[in-house]
Design an enzyme around this catalytic site. Structure first.
Site, short mmCIF file in Angstrom:
data_model
loop_
_atom_site.label_atom_id
_atom_site.label_comp_id
_atom_site.label_asym_id
_atom_site.label_seq_id
_atom_site.Cartn_x
_atom_site.Cartn_y
_atom_site.Cartn_z
N GLY A 194 38.02 18.87 4.17
CA GLY A 194 39.01 19.90 3.85
C GLY A 194 38.93 21.10 4.77
O GLY A 194 39.29 22.21 4.39
N CYS A 245 42.83 24.40 -9.59
CA CYS A 245 43.13 23.49 -8.50
C CYS A 245 42.41 22.14 -8.69
O CYS A 245 42.63 21.22 -7.92
CB CYS A 245 42.74 24.11 -7.17
SG CYS A 245 41.04 24.66 -7.16
#
Ligand SMILES: Cc1ncc(COP(=O)(O)O)c(C=O)c1O
Lengths: 427, 525
Positions: free
Chosen positions: B432, B258
């Site tokens: 996040g 990622c």
């Protein structure tokens, strides 16, 4: 005690069992179990108890274990007790599940009772049929239940009361851990079976000496007697294997399981029978009839119990629980060496031995006052039966040890007098 | 006929069965954790090293297995990841001690490490084994028990690896049940694990849904959001090196990590040179028609086409009908816009790199911020530059917690080409919607009990050297009385102060029995 409880106890005396109700009051145990969940019992007055009695393993997996309750509920959408005369889906399925985990490869059939006693009777009848002999040998102070034949294998307190003791000399009792006495009893080759609880529970879990049980099995083989293992209390993983007898290297001819096999929610008991002992099932399959024996809902629950106790996690838990409890009890024993004198242990089957002929009773009482329910051994009240469940949490085990330490201290003072108190700080 | 164990009444999908299944695994883990916390640093590290060794040795085998089972990634790269999460990971933390209490004379404090207890670790299909290695090792370093919930797509290799490491750990002395894996994970089952009171913390790496679910479970969670890294190539960058690093990064394990670059933002002044350099390093620069094909193929109504995760560039090109030479490593897709209307500006776990040209640095920054507004907040970004001001301006503006400079982002942000902590869980912090903003490591799995003294000079600090907490190690094994090979239970002699009455004295009773037995024996022979 609440008014409500007083009133209830009067009713219990009036309508149920005056003697039993009163005996508990006399012992200072005013327990009336109401709610129950996991390893907790709640008295009708709200007092919480951690259950270390478990009715001899009936509640191995806890009270009202949600998975078992679910199995019963879902099962009841399709099954009921069933018709005991016909081949039945659930009865056969359970028989197969038992055969798959039986302690001996040639065990094949399962006959069903509605409770342990009946199953013991079936086992004894099966042995008599298979050998065409009548005599049954059991252990002095054995306990195998109170039905017709089972009661005769035990202490005569329970048979004489009902004029049901053995008068034909068919039931012989020998001391535990005494191979010579066993050999004497078997030598005449007129014994159908030896019935042996792998660790005699009600007698306070005296532990078989190394070689004793295999010795008994050998004697059975030498003198043409069958070996019946009563695994009603010791089975179902309590000793770290599904059947305790296998830990001692025994492959019994007939084995009985009860109590915990019904998960505490549907009574059922099973007799596992080897091919060579199962003759009556072919000769006259209607030979033993029991409407409630092997009720199919019970079979559904029992199958779930078998699946659950064989999970690998359970095996680990039993080890942790027994090691942890032992470490804690050893420390308490070291603190009260004059009173708490021994621990008998195999897995989560434990007996705590106290240095007084009724020593376990005050311990039971003080444990009760301190939120733990564990019962003395009725046939050896020096010993407290200490039977943690298979799924006990670490937190609950710690709670138990903490409470046991307090209760043992109080019981010791009561029995031996506080003046002699030589309390040593636990290590 | 052989007996069969059959299920007549199936309750497997009921809440009771799911909860029961989760509970027993977690309770076993709790027991293991309770014993593990008694271990000292030496024993703990010997277990860690034993596990790291076997993880290292099996890196290649499980890399192949993972690629075969999931169908994506590059086995050679997965092997590197599996190795990095073994010895190098342990060595990175070698000097830190998460086991022994610390004494701080100056602050008059002693700090005692307290393991979390039971870690529930979600592991992804993209990096199944590397994440398992990494999570198991950081759990072991901190004396925690861990239960792994593998991604169903990588179930088999994950289960095998976890069983192997569990066996090794146990052989090295770890308590039974310290490492467990959910063998048949389903969403409802995993949710039971997440919500159980017996889970101390969920360490969630993987799909956003699972991470959010971990956070809504009512239990502590360290979950990390998805990535979508913008990479800026500044006009002061060494263009050749930048291109080489970006291609190296994007093609590493076919972008299954990622931390891979998602959108390359280039200043107009270097656009041509950069494209040229990218081509030289194995990129194929798409034309408008190719881009449209890619767009339609990679994204459909439900989102990213997971079929393409970790596939190589040639495979993807073939699938959507773009003709490319066989040696192409990355497909570069020029896009004119960033934002909701451009799907290619979203996260792409495959070697497709969106390419966007800007006129100025400030435009570059606002476009990078836009990339992260779509996805990837709190995660990673990269810059190739030789201008410190540009780097600072960029890093201070983009909403991420790591900006990799002049390095491949895939490796750099995960701590393998930078001095960041090596990790397979990149904390995405508050940007996040996560609790931790740094690369997750063992320090996040332990809290400290602080023994704090009165700060007044009148009250002296104690002498704590050589004073320890209970580190008794494993529990002694309880005897199984009468079982061959088991020790006998302890029988204490009774004290004389006991009011014994005749037969209740056990030692006397024993003695009498012994004598009787002997007599019998003599009479017999
Ligand atoms: C070892 C043993 N066998 C048999 C029985 C009889 O079982 P039940 O009470 O179900 O008839 C018991 C009951 O306590 C037992 O402990």
């Amino acid at each position: 005690m609440s008014e409500a409880k007083l009133d209830f106890l009067d009713r219990s005396r009036a309508f149920w069992n005056p003697g039993k109700t009163q005996d508990w009051q006399d012992m200072g145990i005013d327990l009336v179990i109401d709610r129950r969940e996991g390893y907790y019992l709640y008295d009708m007055d709200g007092h919480r108890l951690i259950d270390l009695h478990l009715n001899g393993g009936t509640y191995n997996l806890g009270h009202r274990n949600p998975e078992l309750v679910q199995a019963l509920k879902t099962g009841s959408e399709r099954f009921d007790m069933g018709n005991h005369h016909f081949p039945a889906l659930a009865r056969t399925a359970l028989a197969e599940a038992l055969a798959a985990c039986a302690p001996s490869p040639d065990m094949r059939y399962t006959a069903y009772g509605s409770g342990g006693g009946e199953a013991i009777d079936i086992a004894l009848k099966t042995a008599r049929h298979a050998t065409q002999k009548r005599k049954i040998v059991s252990i002095i102070k054995a306990y195998h239940g109170h039905t017709g034949l089972a009661v005769k294998t035990g202490d005569d307190r329970f048979s004489k009361l009902f004029l049901s003791e053995d008068t034909e000399g068919e039931f012989i009792q020998v001391p535990f851990n005494d191979l010579n006495a066993m050999e004497d009893a078997l030598r005449g080759r007129d014994v159908a079976a030896v019935i042996m609880e792998t660790i005699p529970a009600t007698y306070g879990f005296p532990m078989p000496h190394e070689g004793y049980l295999p010795g008994v099995k050998q004697l059975c083989e030498r003198y043409d007697a069958l070996y019946i293992a009563d695994e009603v209390q010791t089975g179902l993983m309590r000793c770290g294997e599904i059947w305790a007898c296998t830990k001692y290297g025994i492959e019994p001819d007939i084995m009985v399981t009860g109590k915990g096999i019904g998960g505490g929610i549907y009574p059922i008991a099973c007799v596992l029978i080897s091919e060579r002992c199962g003759g009556w099932l072919k000769e006259d399959g209607f030979g033993h009839i029991s409407t409630g024996g092997g009720a199919e809902l019970g079979c559904i629950v029992a199958m779930k119990v078998l699946e659950m106790v064989q999970r690998p996690e359970v095996r680990t838990m039993v080890r942790y629980i027994s090691d942890y409890m032992r470490a804690g009890l050893d420390q308490i024993m070291a603190a009260y060496p004059d009173f708490f004198i021994g621990i008998r242990q195999h897995g989560v089957v434990m007996g705590l031995e106290f240095n007084h002929e009724q020593g376990a009773k005050p311990v039971m009482k003080h444990l009760y006052d301190n939120g733990v329910w564990a019962i003395f051994s009725s046939l050896d009240p020096r010993v407290l039966q200490f039977k943690p469940g298979l799924l006990m949490t670490q937190a609950d085990c710690e709670e138990v040890i903490r409470r046991v330490e307090i209760a043992v201290g109080l019981a010791r003072d009561e029995v031996m007098g506080a003046s002699h108190h030589t309390y040593r700080k636990s290590a | 006929m052989e007996p069969q164990v059959r299920t007549l009444v199936d309750i497997a999908d009921t809440p009771a069965a799911l909860a029961g299944q989760a509970d027993i695994v977690l309770e076993r883990a709790r027991w293991a954790a309770e014993v593990f916390r008694r271990f000292d640093q030496k024993l703990t590290m010997s277990i860690v090293d034993a596990v790291a060794k076997v993880a290292h040795e099996n890196a290649g085998r499980y890399a192949d297995w993972a690629v075969e089972e999931t169908g994506f990634g590059v086995a050679a790269h997965k092997k590197i990841k599996n190795e990095l999460t073994a010895h190098p990971l342990v060595d990175f933390y070698r000097d830190q001690d998460f086991v022994t209490p610390r004494i701080d004379e100056s602050r008059k404090m002693v700090e005692i490490p307290r393991p979390a207890g039971v870690i529930l670790a979600l592991t992804p299909s993209t990096n199944p084994i590397a994440t398992i290695n990494y999570k198991i090792l950081i759990a072991l370093m901190t004396r925690n028990a861990i239960v792994i919930s593998p991604h169903p797509a990588a179930r088999e290799c994950s289960v095998d690896a976890a069983h192997l490491l569990s066996k090794v750990a146990q052989e090295a002395g770890a308590p039974d049940g310290v490492i467990q894996i959910i063998e048949h994970p389903t969403i409802p089952l995993v949710e039971e694990f997440m919500r159980s009171k017996k889970t101390s913390v969920t360490l969630a790496t993987g799909g956003n849904a699972m991470v959010r679910s971990a956070y809504s479970s009512s239990n502590p969670a360290i979950g990390v959001g998805p990535g979508n890294a913008p990479v800026l190539v500044d006009d002061t960058a060494d263009i050749d090196k930048a291109a080489k690093r970006i291609i190296e990064s994007k093609s590493f394990d076919n972008s299954a990590l990622c931390t891979n670059e998602s959108v390359l933002i280039a200043l107009e002044s270097i656009d041509k040179r950069l494209c040229q350099a990218l081509r030289q390093n194995g990129a194929y620069i798409c034309d408008a028609d190719d881009v449209e094909r890619l767009r339609r193929y990679l994204f459909h109504d439900r989102g990213f086409n997971v079929e393409t995760v970790g596939r190589d560039a040639v495979w993807i090109a073939k699938e959507c009908g773009i003709r490319v030479p066989e040696n192409i490593k990355v497909l570069v897709a020029p896009i004119g816009q960033i934002g909701v209307e451009e799907p290619l500006s979203r996260e792409k776990l495959c070697p497709v790199l969106a390419y966007h040209v800007v006129r100025t640095r400030s435009q570059a920054i606002s476009q990078a911020r836009a990339v992260l507004r779509i996805a990837g907040a709190g995660h990673s970004a990269a810059i190739h530059t030789s201008d410190e001001t540009a780097a600072m301006e960029f890093a201070g503006a983009v909403e991420v917690y790591r900006v990799v400079v002049n390095a491949p982002c895939t490796q750099g942000a995960a701590g393998f080409a930078t001095a960041l902590a090596p990790t397979f869980t990149v904390g995405t912090g508050y940007f996040g919607r996560s609790s931790i903003g740094e690369n997750i490591g063992p320090q996040h799995l332990v809290h400290w009990t602080r023994l704090a003294y009165n700060s007044s000079p009148d009250e002296p600090f104690g002498s704590y050297h050589g004073v320890s907490v209970n580190l008794a190690g494993p529990l002694p094994t309880a005897p199984a009385d009468g079982v061959p090979g088991s020790s006998r239970s302890t029988l204490r002699p009774s004290s004389s102060s006991a009011p014994t009455e005749g037969s209740t004295d056990p030692s006397r009773e024993e003695l009498r029995k012994l004598i009787a037995e002997e007599l019998r024996f003599i009479l017999r022979h």
